[in-house]
Design a protein around this motif. Structure first.
Motif, PDB file in Angstrom:
ATOM      1  N   UNK A 125      10.366  36.533  43.264  1.00 57.34           N
ATOM      2  CA  UNK A 125      10.114  37.585  42.282  1.00 57.34           C
ATOM      3  C   UNK A 125       9.353  36.980  41.106  1.00 57.34           C
ATOM      4  N   UNK A 126       8.138  37.453  40.896  1.00 58.83           N
ATOM      5  CA  UNK A 126       7.332  37.018  39.758  1.00 58.83           C
ATOM      6  C   UNK A 126       7.313  38.133  38.723  1.00 58.83           C
ATOM      7  N   UNK A 127       7.772  37.837  37.521  1.00 57.19           N
ATOM      8  CA  UNK A 127       7.778  38.822  36.445  1.00 57.19           C
ATOM      9  C   UNK A 127       6.771  38.401  35.386  1.00 57.19           C
ATOM     10  N   UNK A 128       5.620  39.084  35.367  1.00 60.46           N
ATOM     11  CA  UNK A 128       4.594  38.822  34.356  1.00 60.46           C
ATOM     12  C   UNK A 128       4.999  39.527  33.067  1.00 60.46           C
ATOM     13  N   UNK A 129       5.714  38.807  32.229  1.00 62.83           N
ATOM     14  CA  UNK A 129       6.314  39.395  31.044  1.00 62.83           C
ATOM     15  C   UNK A 129       5.688  38.931  29.737  1.00 62.83           C
ATOM     16  N   UNK A 130       5.113  37.739  29.715  1.00 65.87           N
ATOM     17  CA  UNK A 130       4.600  37.166  28.465  1.00 65.87           C
ATOM     18  C   UNK A 130       3.617  38.109  27.782  1.00 65.87           C
ATOM     19  N   UNK A 131       3.735  38.221  26.477  1.00 65.61           N
ATOM     20  CA  UNK A 131       2.838  39.106  25.741  1.00 65.61           C
ATOM     21  C   UNK A 131       2.732  38.712  24.280  1.00 65.61           C
ATOM     22  N   UNK A 132       1.611  39.059  23.671  1.00 61.42           N
ATOM     23  CA  UNK A 132       1.407  38.821  22.244  1.00 61.42           C
ATOM     24  C   UNK A 132       0.816  40.075  21.620  1.00 61.42           C
ATOM     25  N   UNK A 133       1.009  40.223  20.324  1.00 59.71           N
ATOM     26  CA  UNK A 133       0.437  41.355  19.598  1.00 59.71           C
ATOM     27  C   UNK A 133      -0.043  40.883  18.236  1.00 59.71           C
ATOM     28  N   UNK A 134      -1.244  41.296  17.871  1.00 61.23           N
ATOM     29  CA  UNK A 134      -1.813  40.925  16.575  1.00 61.23           C
ATOM     30  C   UNK A 134      -1.435  41.925  15.502  1.00 61.23           C
ATOM     31  N   UNK A 135      -1.521  43.220  15.826  1.00 61.79           N
ATOM     32  CA  UNK A 135      -1.116  44.255  14.887  1.00 61.79           C
ATOM     33  C   UNK A 135      -2.101  44.504  13.771  1.00 61.79           C
ATOM     34  N   UNK A 136      -3.373  44.253  14.034  1.00 61.99           N
ATOM     35  CA  UNK A 136      -4.390  44.479  13.005  1.00 61.99           C
ATOM     36  C   UNK A 136      -5.441  45.451  13.526  1.00 61.99           C
ATOM     37  N   UNK A 137      -6.062  46.180  12.608  1.00 59.73           N
ATOM     38  CA  UNK A 137      -7.142  47.074  12.996  1.00 59.73           C
ATOM     39  C   UNK A 137      -8.325  46.250  13.489  1.00 59.73           C
ATOM     40  N   UNK A 138      -9.144  46.881  14.305  1.00 57.58           N
ATOM     41  CA  UNK A 138     -10.203  46.160  15.009  1.00 57.58           C
ATOM     42  C   UNK A 138     -11.052  45.294  14.092  1.00 57.58           C
ATOM     43  N   UNK A 139     -11.546  45.855  12.995  1.00 56.12           N
ATOM     44  CA  UNK A 139     -12.454  45.110  12.127  1.00 56.12           C
ATOM     45  C   UNK A 139     -11.745  44.020  11.329  1.00 56.12           C
ATOM     46  N   UNK A 140     -10.426  44.059  11.306  1.00 53.15           N
ATOM     47  CA  UNK A 140      -9.658  43.028  10.608  1.00 53.15           C
ATOM     48  C   UNK A 140      -9.122  41.969  11.559  1.00 53.15           C
ATOM     49  N   UNK A 141      -9.345  42.178  12.840  1.00 50.88           N
ATOM     50  CA  UNK A 141      -8.770  41.290  13.848  1.00 50.88           C
ATOM     51  C   UNK A 141      -9.760  40.187  14.221  1.00 50.88           C
ATOM     52  N   UNK A 142      -9.394  38.922  14.045  1.00 54.10           N
ATOM     53  CA  UNK A 142     -10.297  37.819  14.396  1.00 54.10           C
ATOM     54  C   UNK A 142     -10.645  37.837  15.885  1.00 54.10           C
ATOM     55  N   UNK A 143     -11.861  37.417  16.193  1.00 52.08           N
ATOM     56  CA  UNK A 143     -12.298  37.388  17.589  1.00 52.08           C
ATOM     57  C   UNK A 143     -11.351  36.571  18.453  1.00 52.08           C
TER      58      UNK A 143
END
Length: 297
Positions: A125-143
């Motif tokens: 059983x492989x559970x692809x669970x890892x995740x991250x979130x930046x939480x910024x609007x597009x123009x404020x989010x670094x590339x």
């Protein structure tokens, strides 16, 4: 005569789908009424690998799976988090192995997967669970943050799945689990990168599921070589429709228009019926003869 036979064949396929859909709904109803305790299968001694197992939901899944006798493998970029998960699983009487790995590093995933198979065994059983979130609007989010979000939340699924799926297919046993989000079904302000990555994860899961169902012959004998409903669209017509949509400030167009019904149906149909409908529409073989656009010299 040939056209009449083709029409008759397509009508029969649609009628079968309708009958099959009724059966699927009855199956869903019956299973809903059956208590979960009678539906759960035994996963004792199954090897369960959880990405992002060093914290949050990932750690909780490790503990719950271990409580049912599964052998746990936790992958996390944080060694400290991994160590704590191992401690808690062992304290609860379970067995757990940890590997500190950056799942955005394709070669690291493949290398570590080999170690897991050698040191623990075949992953069931492989559970692809890892995740991250930046939480910024597009123009404020670094590339870099946008790239990281996609690499962790969706692209890494390709590497982990390619690393462990072949063994599952050889034994005809296994689960590939995608932990997504309702953000992968509906966009949200301030989460453009996160929602997009989760939409990608949902698309990955749905496409892989259909691909595996076809490969295992679930609907063998009921397929269609060209698709009952969908043919290649005329590029000139598509271009004209897109231009018209722009000129009319129309936010979304679906071509051909009748596919809107398929999208709506997908929200309500049992999964088996949905997959068969996809095959009727040629989703299982639309790329069989794909060669790509020829370069213009």
């Amino acid at each position: 005569m040939a056209d009449a036979l083709m029409i008759l064949s397509n009508v029969c396929k649609v009628l079968f789908w309708l009958v099959y859909t009724v059966y699927c709904w009855l199956e869903v109803l019956v299973l809903t009424l059956v208590p979960r305790s009678y539906r759960r299968k035994d996963i004792k001694a199954n090897i369960v690998l959880v990405t992002g197992g060093g914290s949050g939901i990932g750690r909780l899944m490790c503990l719950k799976m271990a409580a049912r006798g599964a052998l746990i493998v936790t992958w996390d970029v944080s060694q400290k988090g991994n160590d704590e998960t191992v401690r808690q699983v062992l304290a609860s009487g379970g067995k757990c192995w940890s590997y500190t790995v950056d799942i955005t590093d394709r070669q690291a995933v493949y290398t570590t997967a080999v170690k897991v198979k050698q040191q623990v065994g075949k992953v069931d059983i492989l559970i692809n669970n890892a995740g991250v979130v930046t939480g910024k609007k597009l123009l404020d989010c670094p590339d870099e943050a946008i790239l990281k979000t996609f690499q962790v939340n969706s692209i890494s699924h390709f590497w982990t799945t390619k690393a462990f799926l072949p063994d599952m297919m050889m034994t005809d046993k296994g689960h590939i689990v995608t932990i997504a989000s309702m953000a992968g079904k509906s966009g949200l302000s301030g989460l453009v990168d996160y929602c997009s990555s989760k939409f990608a994860a949902v698309g990955f899961d749905e496409s892989l599921r259909l691909e595996l169902l076809i490969d295992t012959g679930m609907f063998q004998g009921f397929g269609t070589s060209t698709g009952v409903f969908v043919d290649m669209l005329d590029p000139d017509w598509v271009a004209g429709e897109v231009v018209d949509a722009i000129l009319m400030n129309q936010p979304i167009i679906i071509l051909p228009a009748y596919l809107q019904a398929a999208i709506i149906l997908a929200m309500f149909l049992p999964s088996k019926s949905h997959y068969y409908l996809g095959q009727l529409m040629g989703a299982d073989n639309m790329m069989d003869n794909f060669v790509g656009r020829k370069k213009v010299k």
